[in-house]
Design a protein around this motif. Structure first.
Motif, PDB file in Angstrom:
ATOM      1  N   TYR A 119      50.599  52.817  41.121  1.00 17.53           N
ATOM      2  CA  TYR A 119      49.178  52.707  40.820  1.00 17.53           C
ATOM      3  C   TYR A 119      48.875  53.493  39.549  1.00 17.53           C
ATOM      4  CZ  TYR A 119      48.627  50.590  45.380  1.00 17.53           C
ATOM      5  OH  TYR A 119      48.727  49.742  46.451  1.00 17.53           O
ATOM      6  N   PHE A 120      48.175  52.834  38.640  1.00 19.60           N
ATOM      7  CA  PHE A 120      47.854  53.455  37.356  1.00 19.60           C
ATOM      8  C   PHE A 120      46.344  53.546  37.173  1.00 19.60           C
ATOM      9  CE2 PHE A 120      52.001  53.568  35.371  1.00 19.60           C
ATOM     10  CZ  PHE A 120      52.702  52.559  36.002  1.00 19.60           C
ATOM     11  N   CYS A 121      45.903  54.734  36.824  1.00 21.04           N
ATOM     12  CA  CYS A 121      44.523  54.952  36.440  1.00 21.04           C
ATOM     13  C   CYS A 121      44.452  54.814  34.913  1.00 21.04           C
ATOM     14  CB  CYS A 121      44.098  56.354  36.869  1.00 21.04           C
ATOM     15  SG  CYS A 121      42.394  56.771  36.543  1.00 21.04           S
ATOM     16  N   ALA A 122      43.372  54.245  34.394  1.00 19.94           N
ATOM     17  CA  ALA A 122      43.264  54.038  32.956  1.00 19.94           C
ATOM     18  C   ALA A 122      41.819  54.233  32.501  1.00 19.94           C
ATOM     19  CB  ALA A 122      43.756  52.644  32.569  1.00 19.94           C
ATOM     20  N   VAL A 123      41.669  54.597  31.255  1.00 18.58           N
ATOM     21  CA  VAL A 123      40.340  54.860  30.693  1.00 18.58           C
ATOM     22  C   VAL A 123      40.245  54.272  29.301  1.00 18.58           C
ATOM     23  CG1 VAL A 123      41.026  57.103  29.699  1.00 18.58           C
ATOM     24  CG2 VAL A 123      38.615  56.681  30.243  1.00 18.58           C
ATOM     25  N   THR A 124      39.060  53.796  28.983  1.00 18.23           N
ATOM     26  CA  THR A 124      38.761  53.438  27.616  1.00 18.23           C
ATOM     27  C   THR A 124      37.295  53.778  27.370  1.00 18.23           C
ATOM     28  OG1 THR A 124      38.880  51.739  25.911  1.00 18.23           O
ATOM     29  CG2 THR A 124      38.084  51.054  28.066  1.00 18.23           C
ATOM     30  N   TYR A 125      36.922  53.927  26.116  1.00 18.25           N
ATOM     31  CA  TYR A 125      35.534  54.255  25.854  1.00 18.25           C
ATOM     32  C   TYR A 125      34.713  52.980  25.760  1.00 18.25           C
ATOM     33  CZ  TYR A 125      36.912  53.370  21.000  1.00 18.25           C
ATOM     34  OH  TYR A 125      37.404  52.820  19.861  1.00 18.25           O
ATOM     35  N   SER A 126      33.442  53.105  26.106  1.00 21.24           N
ATOM     36  CA  SER A 126      32.570  51.931  26.234  1.00 21.24           C
ATOM     37  C   SER A 126      32.009  51.536  24.872  1.00 21.24           C
ATOM     38  CB  SER A 126      31.443  52.219  27.227  1.00 21.24           C
ATOM     39  OG  SER A 126      30.766  53.406  26.886  1.00 21.24           O
ATOM     40  N   GLY A 127      32.883  51.050  24.025  1.00 20.06           N
ATOM     41  CA  GLY A 127      32.465  50.580  22.710  1.00 20.06           C
ATOM     42  C   GLY A 127      33.672  50.367  21.845  1.00 20.06           C
ATOM     43  N   GLY A 128      33.593  49.447  20.925  1.00 26.59           N
ATOM     44  CA  GLY A 128      34.701  49.249  20.013  1.00 26.59           C
ATOM     45  C   GLY A 128      35.864  48.530  20.660  1.00 26.59           C
ATOM     46  N   TYR A 129      36.980  48.562  20.028  1.00 28.47           N
ATOM     47  CA  TYR A 129      38.147  47.886  20.542  1.00 28.47           C
ATOM     48  C   TYR A 129      38.716  48.647  21.717  1.00 28.47           C
ATOM     49  CZ  TYR A 129      37.677  45.170  16.332  1.00 28.47           C
ATOM     50  OH  TYR A 129      37.182  44.360  15.357  1.00 28.47           O
ATOM     51  N   ASN A 130      39.359  47.923  22.586  1.00 29.28           N
ATOM     52  CA  ASN A 130      39.698  48.446  23.903  1.00 29.28           C
ATOM     53  C   ASN A 130      41.070  49.082  23.912  1.00 29.28           C
ATOM     54  OD1 ASN A 130      39.277  48.972  26.553  1.00 29.28           O
ATOM     55  ND2 ASN A 130      40.000  47.008  27.265  1.00 29.28           N
ATOM     56  N   LYS A 131      41.178  50.333  23.478  1.00 32.30           N
ATOM     57  CA  LYS A 131      42.441  51.044  23.557  1.00 32.30           C
ATOM     58  C   LYS A 131      42.505  51.679  24.933  1.00 32.30           C
ATOM     59  CE  LYS A 131      45.022  54.727  21.293  1.00 32.30           C
ATOM     60  NZ  LYS A 131      45.031  55.668  20.139  1.00 32.30           N
TER      61      LYS A 131
END
Lengths: 114, 114
Positions: free
Chosen positions: A89-101
């Motif tokens: 199981y992997f948890c992941a985060v990206t910021y809410s704007g711009g390209y999705n890194k």
């Protein structure tokens, strides 16, 4: 910079027991949060996600996760696990704007025993 | 129909060779990614293309060269393969607007360098 910490590399549990997989993130901006599951020799599948709104999100197979902004956590829980839940199981985060890194945590191996 | 498909699924080759992995998505997404998963299951972003334009290029050796002939395809070419390149390479795609940040992953291409 964003980062994700999954506090447990392995979680062994007996079938029908409850489980919690822990995830903490660091970010100075608004984030989107995800849990992905990887079954052996397969790709990653989205389990659930938090974008906005209700802080408790659920998946179709009984998992749920709660976004806690003050504790910067997004722990995954299931009240009763099955053998078939055995996976990474992997948890992941990206910021809410711009390209999705999408930044991933190191993963937690959930091993469900009979 | 497979949403994100990668070929080949397995690739075994000798050090010093050049190899390519291909990825295609039929989801109509405009952004595609390559991720590398090492032997400890850690996932790290390598590249991202949006509408054929390179937008993310992490610190990857220049032996790795992505190519996007159109927004539905993102290929990865690796020159002068080294033992440390052995990993599972995942392609993913995403729609930058209105998608809620979710990435869709292929099933992975396992590269073994001997």
């Amino acid at each position: 910079a964003q980062s994700v910490t999954q506090l447990d590399s392995q979680v062994p549990v007996f079938e029908e027991a409850p489980v919690e997989l822990r995830c903490n993130y660091s970010s100075s901006v608004s984030v989107y949060l995800f849990w992905y599951v990887q079954y052996p020799n397969q790709g990653l599948q989205l389990l659930l996600k938090y974008l906005s709104g209700s802080t408790l999100v659920e998946s179709i197979n009984g998992f749920e996760a709660e976004f806690n902004k003050s504790q910067t956590s997004f722990h995954l829980r299931k009240p009763s696990v099955h053998i078939s839940d055995t996976a990474e199981y992997f948890c992941a985060v990206t910021y809410s704007g711009g390209y999705n890194k999408l930044i991933f945590g190191a993963g937690t191996r959930l091993a469900v025993h009979p | 129909d497979t949403a994100v498909s990668q070929t080949p699924k397995y690739l075994v080759t000798q050090m010093g060779n050049d190899k390519s992995i291909k990825c295609e998505q039929n989801l109509g997404h405009d952004t595609m990614y390559w991720y590398k998963q090492d032997s400890k299951k850690f996932l790290k972003i390598m590249f991202s293309y949006n509408n054929k334009e390179l937008i993310i290029n992490e610190t990857v050796p220049n032996r790795f060269s992505p190519k996007s002939p159109d927004k539905a395809h993102l290929n990865l070419h690796i020159n002068s393969l080294e033992l440390g390149d052995s990993a599972v390479y995942f392609c993913a795609s995403h729609r930058t607007s209105g998608s809620g940040g979710e990435l869709f992953f292929g099933e992975g291409s396992r590269l073994t360098v001997l």
